[in-house]
Design a protein around this motif. Structure first.
Motif, PDB file in Angstrom:
ATOM      1  N   LEU A   1       0.827  -1.196   0.000  1.00  0.00           N
ATOM      2  CA  LEU A   1       0.000   0.000   0.000  1.00  0.00           C
ATOM      3  C   LEU A   1       0.864   1.250   0.000  1.00  0.00           C
ATOM      4  O   LEU A   1       1.784   1.377   0.815  1.00  0.00           O
ATOM      5  CB  LEU A   1      -0.904   0.012   1.242  1.00  0.00           C
ATOM      6  N   ALA A   2       0.550   2.179  -0.898  1.00  0.00           N
ATOM      7  CA  ALA A   2       1.150   3.513  -0.882  1.00  0.00           C
ATOM      8  C   ALA A   2       0.067   4.519  -0.532  1.00  0.00           C
ATOM      9  O   ALA A   2      -1.044   4.458  -1.060  1.00  0.00           O
ATOM     10  CB  ALA A   2       1.756   3.861  -2.238  1.00  0.00           C
ATOM     11  N   VAL A   3       0.392   5.450   0.360  1.00  0.00           N
ATOM     12  CA  VAL A   3      -0.517   6.520   0.747  1.00  0.00           C
ATOM     13  C   VAL A   3       0.030   7.824   0.166  1.00  0.00           C
ATOM     14  O   VAL A   3       1.140   8.235   0.491  1.00  0.00           O
ATOM     15  CB  VAL A   3      -0.644   6.634   2.273  1.00  0.00           C
ATOM     16  N   VAL A   4      -0.743   8.448  -0.706  1.00  0.00           N
ATOM     17  CA  VAL A   4      -0.357   9.730  -1.296  1.00  0.00           C
ATOM     18  C   VAL A   4      -1.047  10.831  -0.502  1.00  0.00           C
ATOM     19  O   VAL A   4      -2.275  10.874  -0.434  1.00  0.00           O
ATOM     20  CB  VAL A   4      -0.749   9.800  -2.786  1.00  0.00           C
ATOM     21  N   VAL A   5      -0.264  11.706   0.119  1.00  0.00           N
ATOM     22  CA  VAL A   5      -0.776  12.736   1.010  1.00  0.00           C
ATOM     23  C   VAL A   5      -0.868  14.067   0.258  1.00  0.00           C
ATOM     24  O   VAL A   5       0.118  14.534  -0.308  1.00  0.00           O
ATOM     25  CB  VAL A   5       0.125  12.892   2.250  1.00  0.00           C
ATOM     26  N   ALA A   6      -2.064  14.662   0.270  1.00  0.00           N
ATOM     27  CA  ALA A   6      -2.321  15.939  -0.412  1.00  0.00           C
ATOM     28  C   ALA A   6      -2.595  17.010   0.641  1.00  0.00           C
ATOM     29  O   ALA A   6      -3.610  16.956   1.340  1.00  0.00           O
ATOM     30  CB  ALA A   6      -3.509  15.798  -1.367  1.00  0.00           C
ATOM     31  N   HIS A   7      -1.707  17.974   0.751  1.00  0.00           N
ATOM     32  CA  HIS A   7      -1.780  18.977   1.816  1.00  0.00           C
ATOM     33  C   HIS A   7      -2.833  20.048   1.526  1.00  0.00           C
ATOM     34  O   HIS A   7      -3.381  20.144   0.428  1.00  0.00           O
ATOM     35  CB  HIS A   7      -0.406  19.633   2.019  1.00  0.00           C
ATOM     36  N   GLY A   8      -3.072  20.884   2.517  1.00  0.00           N
ATOM     37  CA  GLY A   8      -3.999  21.991   2.373  1.00  0.00           C
ATOM     38  C   GLY A   8      -3.358  23.215   1.754  1.00  0.00           C
ATOM     39  O   GLY A   8      -2.140  23.261   1.516  1.00  0.00           O
TER      40      GLY A   8
END
Length: 275
Positions: A48-55
């Motif tokens: 699993l890869a988690v792609v984090v999208a910031h604010g």
């Protein structure tokens, strides 16, 4: 940001980072160079890869983004990146419109790194982007994801019902505000209006199923009141989304503590491969 010839994994440049992972420069489909970073899972697996999208006004090097990535790394590999106009990425922020292309470049990189499943976790503006990306549908050219988490997302555009959102609209729409954004928030903002206006998050949510969707919102969110997550969940339809209304939680990555991030990681582990 300088560019070089593409590497074997489709990036413009890849190099080790001091955080123990390695950084890359990704090229979006509209030609914007995006800084990104990959850190492998604690166990070293490529499940699993988690792609984090910031604010809005965030970036991959901001402490809150680093903290989120550090916790989520306990559940899979993590890809962080800076949206256009933020950090060391090129271009100018369009505050949720063209940012879907930045996210798609990061999702594509995670796939090329060999991960079997890819999930997106977005905060505030990034939450609206992960919803729009997952709901873009066939023929959009967007890469598929296996799970979506939207934290502190707006449901609709042009919301000005709270003081923080009125201040944000001033920053985005006024020349003096964009100067404040550039020098005070370290964010370069596009001066042009949306044309056409992109599909809103609440209009995108019905197209996400059967991909698992988690909507997380705080009852102390100063930007978006609870009608936003409730309308998103309603748009998903029965069984289309899990909804967490978090008592005492404020807004986005700056307010997300390790306990909440860990619960999100557990949800991804349990739901990220189920369609």
């Amino acid at each position: 940001m300088d560019t070089a010839a593409e590497t074997d994994d489709g990036c413009l440049r890849v190099s080790p980072t001091t955080s123990g992972g390695y950084g890359a420069v990704l090229l979006t489909s509209d030609g914007i160079a995006i800084e990104a970073e990959h850190r492998g899972a604690d166990g070293g697996t490529r499940d699993l890869a988690v792609v984090v999208a910031h604010g809005f006004s965030g970036a991959l090097e901001r402490p809150a983004v680093r903290r989120a990535a550090g916790v989520l790394r306990g559940y899979g590999g993590v890809v962080t990146f800076s949206f256009r106009g933020h950090g060391r990425s090129g271009g100018h922020s369009t505050v949720g419109d063209r940012e879907v292309l930045d996210l798609d470049a990061a999702v594509g990189w995670a796939r090329r790194l060999g991960y079997r499943r890819v999930a997106t976790v977005g905060f505030s503006m990034g939450a609206s982007v992960v919803l729009r990306h997952a709901g873009a549908g066939p023929g959009s050219g967007m890469g598929e994801v296996d799970a979506v988490v939207a934290v502190s997302s707006p449901a609709r555009w042009y919301y000005r019902g709270t003081a923080p959102m009125r201040r944000l609209h001033w920053v985005v729409t006024r020349p003096a505000g964009r100067l404040v954004g550039r020098w005070g928030l370290k964010t370069r903002i596009n001066s042009r209006d949306w044309d056409p206006v992109p599909r809103s998050p609440v209009e995108s949510v019905p197209y996400i199923a059967p991909t698992p969707l988690l909507i997380v919102h705080g009852d102390r969110d100063a930007y978006f009141p609870l009608d936003h997550p409730l309308s998103l969940a309603a748009a998903a339809g029965e069984g289309g989304a899990d909804l967490w209304i978090e008592r005492g939680f404020g807004h986005a990555e700056n307010a997300a503590d390790a306990a909440l991030l860990g619960r999100i990681g557990e949800w991804l582990t349990a739901r990220g491969g189920v369609r």
